[in-house]
Design a protein around this motif. Structure first.
Motif, short mmCIF file in Angstrom:
data_model
loop_
_atom_site.label_atom_id
_atom_site.label_comp_id
_atom_site.label_asym_id
_atom_site.label_seq_id
_atom_site.Cartn_x
_atom_site.Cartn_y
_atom_site.Cartn_z
N LYS A 1 87.67 45.99 77.57
CA LYS A 1 86.88 45.27 77.48
C LYS A 1 87.09 44.15 78.73
CE LYS A 1 83.98 46.69 74.36
NZ LYS A 1 82.74 47.17 74.59
N LEU B 1 91.24 45.72 74.21
CA LEU B 1 91.14 44.61 74.75
C LEU B 1 91.06 45.04 76.23
CD1 LEU B 1 93.28 41.58 73.15
CD2 LEU B 1 90.79 41.77 73.37
N ILE C 1 89.87 36.18 72.69
CA ILE C 1 90.10 36.90 74.01
C ILE C 1 88.85 37.81 74.05
CG2 ILE C 1 91.15 38.64 75.45
CD1 ILE C 1 93.85 37.10 74.83
N MET C 2 88.50 38.61 72.88
CA MET C 2 87.52 39.52 72.85
C MET C 2 86.04 38.90 72.79
SD MET C 2 86.49 42.75 72.55
CE MET C 2 87.87 43.68 72.02
N PHE D 1 93.83 37.20 69.70
CA PHE D 1 92.98 38.50 70.30
C PHE D 1 91.59 38.45 69.70
CE2 PHE D 1 96.38 41.94 71.01
CZ PHE D 1 97.15 41.17 72.02
#
Length: 796
Positions: free
Chosen positions: A323, A320, A253-254, A250
């Motif tokens: 974004k 998430l 991904i951010m 995560f």
């Protein structure tokens, strides 16, 4: 019967109208003090600007009413009723490429139309417009491959090293403008996620395995169109390791979502392929490593490395989603079979995402990416930015093959191929004005696409006459208020219809005396309040009921009633007295002067057998009844006249059985068991007993009467039919008769034979006695003895 139904339907209609008036007239209920307040109540409300519009005792809020009601009292050109409108500011048509060999810049390709609009919204009035989406041919694609490089993915890395050129070749079948990038992740570099011993920080793997130092996220290759460069850089990557099973994907991904400049995202289709064989950490898990600060959702890359993994917690799923949506990124989760269920649940939370099953060594990753892309790109889902308070939006989609969706499904269309065009009807409604009254802006876009529609929202919060208001107007008691929209808006400390009073004078006894009728004791007839020496009448719970008059002594709801309706529904109640319409008279307007309702079929009034009073016949001949004195229940021929209808309704037979419902519903049918139960002639209304026979020679009995304008028929439910022959006795009798006749003939024959025989025998006896026989030798007698002599016998 017909009159009763007409009365009931009229009564119900009036009741429904009264209820609608009471519950539906929100304009009056709002008690609006100005034109601006009035038009914010609803789209049906208007404001009358006529200066002398108000009647004696009516408050200023009476200027606000439903448009249909206002038009009856106020000239049309003096009614303020601003309407909403819309303007298309940018309307570039969607791209229609006939020749895909011609290169186009991404910014020159249009998939959504229009691009910018301006809406003027009035409270309660929806503004609708059409949005067109067309999936463009040869649209550019950016794909970023984010890979888990923990030790369990060692064999997968070998297959990914040649992914660049192979994926370039396959994607060239979809688009001629394709770029690919690569990033990797492992885990946060703190305990207990990794071992922090010096040796393990250099090589987290065991035995002779040579692994790179652990890291959180690394941007290995920004997006490029060079597939060979992808293969080269990925081939240089080494596996790392960590202690726990879930990974820090995560965090990666951010950073991929928010670090657009580092990744190299363009305003084209953005795909993020997330490849792993493990689960994931999310917000709150950082506390295990002493990390409590929430993820800030900002870019923290330095030399391609995420530098704040030890400082910020993992992002939450909702963070998430926000974004990824803000940056128009569509996610493809390429995970092993073991974690399919976990990532499918995650997919349900992340719009425009897909899940594919990754083989144990990632050998199927290219097919997985192609299939997932086709699945994602075949569906368009519209989303909008946060709406201002009091604003709502509705969608209706018109998809392929005539499929129409509404509600939440109205936001999307599925099974869209390249070049397909779909349409959306979008309706935006403001239910109130914002507190600051300023314009707002919202955006609508298809998920996963960079294009959007910008909509400017302008709110109609004031009437046009507001700007033409005259401050300190002499009409408002020598400048004690602003005269706008036909009424005074008083300055602070002043009240009254013309701002003629100070708030300090409201309770003065001298002023109250002006509100007492005939020097009585009741102020404003107890139906209003005395303000500035003038009665302002109270409002009733039902907005259609109004007090009026200088002393609020009048109202429009205490007039005489007929058929439970004020003024019989044929007049207007003015100051408790009915003002009847033309052709009506009486205290309740219940007497019609029109004689057309009394005309009989022969064009005579009441058939010449009565008088017309208030539109109703009063029959003078007691034999005749009915609305026009034409019905005679006891006259000859009544039974024959109604025979066929009674037959079809009671027994479903007769000539009118096929048209019974249409022709024979003019009377009430009541069935009785036998003739004794039929009504008798000693009733209070005329009655006719009838006996009729049908085609089957069956008799049926009924009575015909008119009871208070209702036609009633009582009929015996069983018919009297002649009994049919009994077959068995007849057959038995015939057989028995034949047998008996046969026996009788035999006996007669036998008797005759006996008589004949006896006669013959007697005759024989007689002849025998009369015969004379010779007693000598019978000449014809011969002896039965024969004597033979032996010649040789000598007698010895």
């Amino acid at each position: 019967m017909d009159l009763k139904l007409l009365f009931i339907s009229t009564l119900l209609g009036c009741l429904c109208y009264s209820i609608a008036q009471q519950e539906g007239n929100e304009c009056i209920k709002a008690n609006a003090k100005s034109c601006g307040e009035c038009i914010q109540v609803g789209e049906k409300c208007g404001w009358c600007t006529k200066p002398d519009f108000l009647k004696q005792g009516e408050p200023t809020s009476a200027r606000c009413d439903e448009l249909e009601s206002l038009k009856k009292r106020c000239p049309h050109d003096l009614i303020e009723n601003p309407r909403g409108s819309q303007t298309v500011l940018v309307n570039k048509p969607v791209t229609n490429r006939k020749d895909t060999s011609e290169k186009m810049k991404p910014e020159d390709i249009t998939q959504i139309q229009p691009q910018k609009m301006s809406l003027n919204l009035r409270s309660g009035e929806a503004q609708s417009f059409n949005l067109t989406f067309k999936r463009a041919e040869d649209y550019p694609i950016d794909l970023y491959y984010l890979m888990d490089l923990s030790y369990s993915m060692k064999d997968d890395l070998e297959n990914v090293k040649n992914l660049g050129t192979m994926l370039m070749h396959e994607m060239s079948k979809i688009t001629s403008d394709f770029r690919i990038g690569f990033g990797s992740f492992v885990e946060k570099t703190v305990m207990p996620y990794i071992s922090t011993t010096p040796a393990k920080l250099l090589n987290p793997c065991t035995g002779d395995q040579n692994c790179t130092s652990p890291f959180s996220y690394k941007n290995v290759l920004r997006l490029t169109s060079d597939g060979n460069q992808f293969n080269t850089l990925v081939g240089q990557q080494q596996i790392s390791g960590n202690l726990d099973s879930p990974e820090g994907g995560f965090d990666a991904i951010m950073q991929v979502a928010v670090c657009g400049e580092h990744i190299g995202w363009r305003n084209v289709t953005r795909l993020l392929v997330f490849s792993t064989d493990a689960g994931f950490h999310f917000a709150g898990d950082g506390k295990l490593g002493g990390i409590v600060l929430p993820n800030d959702g900002k870019c923290h890359l330095k030399d391609g490395m995420y530098t704040m993994s030890h400082y910020y917690d993992y992002p939450s799923i909702a963070h998430l989603v926000q974004k990824l949506s803000d940056n128009n990124i569509q996610t493809i989760f390429a995970v092993t079979e073991e974690f399919q269920s976990v990532y499918k649940e995650l997919k349900n939370l992340i719009p425009k995402s897909a899940v594919g099953t990754l083989s144990a060594n990632s050998s199927n990753v290219i097919n997985l990416i192609i299939d997932a892309y086709k699945s994602l790109s075949s569906e368009v889902i519209l989303e909008n930015s946060k709406l201002p308070e009091g604003v709502t939006i509705k969608y209706q989609s018109h998809c392929k093959n005539g499929v129409v969706n509404e509600g939440e499904n109205g936001r999307k269309c599925s099974n869209i191929s390249i070049g397909d065009q779909v349409f959306f009807d979008i309706s935006i409604t403001a239910h109130k004005c914002p507190k600051n009254g300023l314009s707002e802006s919202i955006k609508i876009k298809p998920l996963g696409f960079t294009e959007e529609v910008e909509i400017l929202l302008n709110f109609i919060c004031e009437c046009e006459c507001h700007d033409a208001g005259q401050a300190n107007s002499p009409y408002c008691n020598n400048g004690n208020g602003t005269f706008e929209c036909g009424a005074c808006r008083c300055n602070e400390g002043r009240i009254g219809r013309h701002c003629e009073c100070s708030t300090e004078e409201v309770n003065s006894d001298d002023l109250d005396a002006n509100c007492r009728k005939d020097n009585g004791t009741d102020i404003c007839s107890t139906n209003g309040d005395c303000i500035c020496g003038e009665c302002v009448c109270k409002k009733r719970e039902n907005p259609s009921e109004v007090y009026s008059g200088k002393y609020c002594e009048c109202d429009n709801f205490n007039c005489d009633r007929s058929n439970n309706m004020i003024c019989g529904g044929h007049g207007e109640c003015v100051c408790r007295v009915c003002q009847c319409e033309a052709n009506y008279t009486g205290s309740a307007c219940d007497c019609s002067l029109d004689t057309t309702t009394c005309l009989a079929s022969n064009k005579q009034i009441c058939n010449g057998r009565g008088t017309c009073e208030c539109g109703t016949c009063k029959c003078t001949d007691p034999k005749f009844q009915g609305p026009t004195c034409e019905i005679c229940p006891t006259c000859p021929g009544v039974c024959t006249e109604h025979k066929e209808c009674v037959q079809c309704r009671a027994f479903q037979t007769g000539e009118k059985k096929d048209t019974c419902e249409r022709d024979c519903s003019y009377f009430n049918l009541i069935k009785v068991k036998d003739r004794d139960k039929l009504p008798q002639p000693n009733q209070a209304f005329p009655l006719m007993h009838c006996k009729e026979r049908d085609a089957n020679d069956c008799w049926f009995y009924y009575t015909y009467a008119i009871n208070n304008t209702e036609k009633e028929v009582h009929v015996v439910e069983t018919q009297e039919c002649p009994a049919g022959p009994d077959i068995i006795p007849i057959v038995a009798g015939v057989v028995a008769g034949i047998v008996l006749i046969g026996l009788a003939l035999l006996l007669i024959w036998k008797l005759l034979m006996i008589i004949h025989d006896r006669r013959e025998f007697a005759k024989f006896e007689k002849e025998k006695m009369n015969a004379k026989w010779d007693t000598g030798e019978n000449p014809i007698y011969k002896s039965a003895v024969t004597t033979v002599v032996n010649p040789k016998y000598e007698g010895k």
